[in-house]
Scaffold this motif. Structure first.
Motif, PDB file in Angstrom:
ATOM      1  N   ASP A 274     -17.990   0.620  29.711  1.00 29.64           N
ATOM      2  CA  ASP A 274     -18.217   1.830  30.518  1.00 29.64           C
ATOM      3  C   ASP A 274     -19.631   1.822  31.092  1.00 29.64           C
ATOM      4  OD1 ASP A 274     -15.697   2.858  30.099  1.00 29.64           O
ATOM      5  OD2 ASP A 274     -16.293   4.121  28.396  1.00 29.64           O
ATOM      6  N   GLU A 275     -20.594   1.544  30.206  1.00 29.17           N
ATOM      7  CA  GLU A 275     -21.994   1.511  30.657  1.00 29.17           C
ATOM      8  C   GLU A 275     -22.210   0.469  31.746  1.00 29.17           C
ATOM      9  OE1 GLU A 275     -24.463   0.843  27.208  1.00 29.17           O
ATOM     10  OE2 GLU A 275     -23.540   2.613  26.270  1.00 29.17           O
ATOM     11  N   CYS A 276     -21.541  -0.647  31.603  1.00 31.45           N
ATOM     12  CA  CYS A 276     -21.675  -1.687  32.634  1.00 31.45           C
ATOM     13  C   CYS A 276     -20.996  -1.245  33.922  1.00 31.45           C
ATOM     14  CB  CYS A 276     -21.050  -2.999  32.154  1.00 31.45           C
ATOM     15  SG  CYS A 276     -21.944  -3.775  30.812  1.00 31.45           S
ATOM     16  N   GLY A 277     -20.241  -0.183  33.835  1.00 37.90           N
ATOM     17  CA  GLY A 277     -19.587   0.361  35.026  1.00 37.90           C
ATOM     18  C   GLY A 277     -18.418  -0.465  35.529  1.00 37.90           C
ATOM     19  N   VAL A 278     -17.724  -1.122  34.617  1.00 38.79           N
ATOM     20  CA  VAL A 278     -16.627  -1.983  35.079  1.00 38.79           C
ATOM     21  C   VAL A 278     -15.243  -1.394  34.770  1.00 38.79           C
ATOM     22  CG1 VAL A 278     -18.061  -4.049  34.855  1.00 38.79           C
ATOM     23  CG2 VAL A 278     -16.553  -3.417  32.962  1.00 38.79           C
ATOM     24  N   THR A 279     -15.199  -0.300  34.021  1.00 39.02           N
ATOM     25  CA  THR A 279     -13.885   0.233  33.627  1.00 39.02           C
ATOM     26  C   THR A 279     -13.342   1.226  34.659  1.00 39.02           C
ATOM     27  OG1 THR A 279     -15.089   1.859  32.327  1.00 39.02           O
ATOM     28  CG2 THR A 279     -14.180  -0.001  31.137  1.00 39.02           C
ATOM     29  N   ALA A 285      -4.562   4.530  30.975  1.00 38.14           N
ATOM     30  CA  ALA A 285      -5.090   3.358  30.270  1.00 38.14           C
ATOM     31  C   ALA A 285      -6.436   2.945  30.876  1.00 38.14           C
ATOM     32  CB  ALA A 285      -4.102   2.209  30.379  1.00 38.14           C
ATOM     33  N   THR A 286      -7.241   2.263  30.071  1.00 40.34           N
ATOM     34  CA  THR A 286      -8.529   1.783  30.579  1.00 40.34           C
ATOM     35  C   THR A 286      -8.387   0.320  30.969  1.00 40.34           C
ATOM     36  OG1 THR A 286      -9.565   3.266  28.999  1.00 40.34           O
ATOM     37  CG2 THR A 286     -10.993   1.634  30.048  1.00 40.34           C
ATOM     38  N   ILE A 287      -8.741   0.035  32.201  1.00 43.03           N
ATOM     39  CA  ILE A 287      -8.608  -1.347  32.677  1.00 43.03           C
ATOM     40  C   ILE A 287      -9.912  -1.818  33.325  1.00 43.03           C
ATOM     41  CG2 ILE A 287      -6.134  -1.106  33.117  1.00 43.03           C
ATOM     42  CD1 ILE A 287      -6.960  -1.037  36.175  1.00 43.03           C
ATOM     43  N   VAL A 288     -10.026  -3.121  33.475  1.00 41.17           N
ATOM     44  CA  VAL A 288     -11.129  -3.681  34.253  1.00 41.17           C
ATOM     45  C   VAL A 288     -10.495  -4.446  35.412  1.00 41.17           C
ATOM     46  CG1 VAL A 288     -13.148  -5.195  34.247  1.00 41.17           C
ATOM     47  CG2 VAL A 288     -12.573  -3.896  32.186  1.00 41.17           C
ATOM     48  N   ASN A 289     -10.806  -4.018  36.603  1.00 37.29           N
ATOM     49  CA  ASN A 289     -10.251  -4.674  37.781  1.00 37.29           C
ATOM     50  C   ASN A 289     -10.979  -5.995  38.023  1.00 37.29           C
ATOM     51  OD1 ASN A 289      -9.938  -5.404  40.599  1.00 37.29           O
ATOM     52  ND2 ASN A 289      -8.903  -3.428  40.815  1.00 37.29           N
TER      53      ASN A 289
END
Ligand code: ARG
Length: 569
Positions: A274-279, A285-289
């Motif tokens: 989250d902190e890296c701002g990628v989610t 659901a939580t995903i990373v594009n």
């Protein structure tokens, strides 16, 4: 990275050759690499001159001819053949250098101090270790030994599959139908049966899904409850079975860390993402594009129900390993079917901007097939690894009964032959290719097999035994007697390079191939050069050293691959 070129085996000649060429044509030494001539008779090294023709403003054959005239290298003669310059090492220094180098214990090196993580085997608990797990186990162990031999600080990690919602199911199934009796009689089979039954009945009976969900929540709560105790017991039972297999292969791990080991780090992992701002959220659901990374399927790191996944645990494991080991390389020896998973794993970390992601590498391998078909649980046919090993040992025992019934320690040797046959068969294939498993081929004593190497090694031991004296010192022998063993010395002299290339390409097959060449040349050597009973003391001494060098070299290579080397068979 520290890479002082190690001068073992034939490399001892390669460097002076490269230096001489470098001085003659004024090209950076690093650009001058030697190849193998097309035919062994042409020599040990070849320089393709077309690479330097432009700079020299000459046609490649003219340059080759010019260099052939100009170069004068100690102990090496050279000859131009078309655009190639071929180098042949003089017989006496060849024998002397290779024997001396192969006899010394500091045999290879160059990358001392690199920290290399090798994650391999990683079976799933409560399931039998099947033949599919054999490749990761055998390849991973071989790579670990190879890197260790080259001086890396290797960490062998077993990432047991011991976490996930399926264990909620398993515990719930146990609570419904489990039998202590069946569990102690055939532990893994019973657990598998429970799991399969639950999976099936879940579709008809809704209470099952609810129960397993609750069990998994109990597990994930981190509390010391009954569910957790049951899960822990299943882990222990599974490890007893896995350890039997590891013991037979002679494999150890530095870290036995299942997925559950990272359990306490999963929330932090999601927070970090989250902190890296990628989610992003997608249907809860939580995903990373990963589209910008060229991967269409996003990485799912948390379900809508709030549970974490295989991928989340791998992310946590990767970060935790980096923080703990600051690795130079981190290898994952896992089947090719998980390629996307590892691409996603690296891509997520790359989006987070961590440099060390580039040091992680998936080492995929092909499937293993029996001659009758694929060996996968998905097709409902589980072929337990232990059974395959037993069968191999049984066949080896039978062949000992036929060929050498008086052999002492028959059972131990049968185990060594049976296991060695399987390990070698696996490693002689290019890692990424599928392996077809045909019993006749695996256990043949002739051809490209483990038993063939073992047999050659045992023949050497037998000659040395019958000599009834210590192997003479290399300072005491006349090397001119060994000049006729050119093929053998060249084969032995190529092993150090094969070991290094095997490490670079993560390809133990290169060592397997080098060993087969050595064994073939070795068999030729003792066939054509009688060792004992010639009545010529100098001859006997020199040839004993030759046989001892052959034995040591085979033993080293076989040890790296994990093929036992019995002294008698
Ligand atoms: N347990 C998995 C399986 O048997 C393999 C784990 C591979 N390693 C990893 N870090 N994901 O398929």
């Amino acid at each position: 990275m520290t890479t002082t070129p190690p001068l073992h085996g034939l490399d001892a000649f390669a460097l002076p050759i490269r230096q001489a060429v470098c001085a003659a044509i004024d090209v950076d030494l690093a650009l001058i690499s030697l190849e193998r001539p097309r035919q062994e008779e042409l020599g040990e090294f070849a320089l393709p001159c077309f690479r330097f023709a432009k700079q020299a403003q000459m046609a490649p054959p003219a340059l080759a001819a010019k260099l052939a005239n100009a170069l004068s290298i100690e102990n090496v003669s050279c000859e131009a053949v078309g655009p190639f310059l071929n180098f042949k090492i003089d017989a006496n220094p060849l024998a002397q250098t290779i024997v001396t180098s192969a006899q010394s214990s500091t045999y290879a090196g160059g990358d001392e101090g690199l920290t290399t993580l090798v994650e391999f085997s990683s079976p799933n608990i409560a399931k039998p270790m099947h033949v599919g797990h054999m490749r990761t186990t055998v390849i991973g162990a071989a790579l670990s030994r190879i890197f260790t031999h080259l001086g890396h600080d290797v960490k062998r990690i077993n990432h047991l599959g011991d976490w996930g919602s399926q264990f909620g199911k398993l515990v719930a199934a146990w609570q419904r139908w489990g039998s202590e009796e069946a569990l102690s009689a055939t532990p893994i089979a019973h657990l598998l049966e429970l799991y399969v039954r639950y999976h099936k009945e879940e579709k008809e009976d809704e209470t099952l899904a609810a129960d397993s969900k609750q069990s998994f929540q109990e597990l994930e709560s981190g509390e010391e409850n009954q569910t957790r105790a049951t899960w822990r017991k299943f882990t222990e039972i599974s490890l007893v079975e896995f350890n039997k297999v590891y013991a037979r292969f002679g494999i150890e791990f530095d870290y036995l860390r299942g997925e559950s080991w990272y359990e306490g780090q999963l929330d932090d992992m999601i927070n970090w993402l989250d902190e890296c701002g990628v989610t992003e959220l997608s249907d809860g659901a939580t995903i990373v594009n990963l589209e910008e990374q060229g991967i269409k399927t996003p990485s799912l790191v948390k379900t809508a129900h709030g549970t974490t996944l295989y991928a989340t645990r791998d992310l946590a494991a990767a970060k935790s390993r980096w923080e703990e080991f600051a690795f130079d390389q981190s290898l994952y020896v896992v089947g090719a079917e998980q390629t996307l998973h590892f691409q996603q794993l690296k891509a997520v970390l790359s989006r987070c901007g961590v440099e060390w992601e580039q040091r992680m590498e998936h080492i995929p391998f092909g499937l293993i097939r029996l001659t009758e078909g694929k060996l996968s649980t998905r097709e409902g046919r589980v072929i337990a690894l232990g059974d395959v090993l037993d069968r191999s040992v049984e066949l080896a025992a039978k062949s000992i009964e036929e060929k050498n019934p008086e052999l002492p320690n028959k059972e131990i040797v049968a185990e060594q032959i049976g296991l060695g046959a399987i390990v070698f068969h696996d490693l002689k294939h290019q890692r990424q290719k599928d392996v077809v498993f045909d019993w006749k081929e695996v256990l043949s004593f002739e051809g490209d097999t483990g038993p063939y190497l073992q047999y050659t090694h045992a023949r050497c031991c037998s000659i040395l035994r019958r000599a009834e004296k210590d192997v003479p010192s290399i300072n005491d022998i006349d090397f001119s007697i060994l000049e006729g063993g050119r093929e053998l010395w060249v084969a032995i002299g190529r092993l150090p390079q094969a070991v290094r290339e095997a490490a670079i390409k993560r390809e133990p097959m290169l060592i397997a191939n080098a060993l087969l060449k050595i064994a073939a040349a070795g068999n030729g050597f003792y066939r054509d050069n009688q060792v004992l009973g010639t009545g010529d003391n100098d001859l006997e001494k020199a040839r004993l050293v030759a046989i001892d060098t052959l034995r040591k070299t085979l033993a080293l290579g076989m040890r790296l691959l994990g093929v036992p080397a019995p002294h008698e068979m």
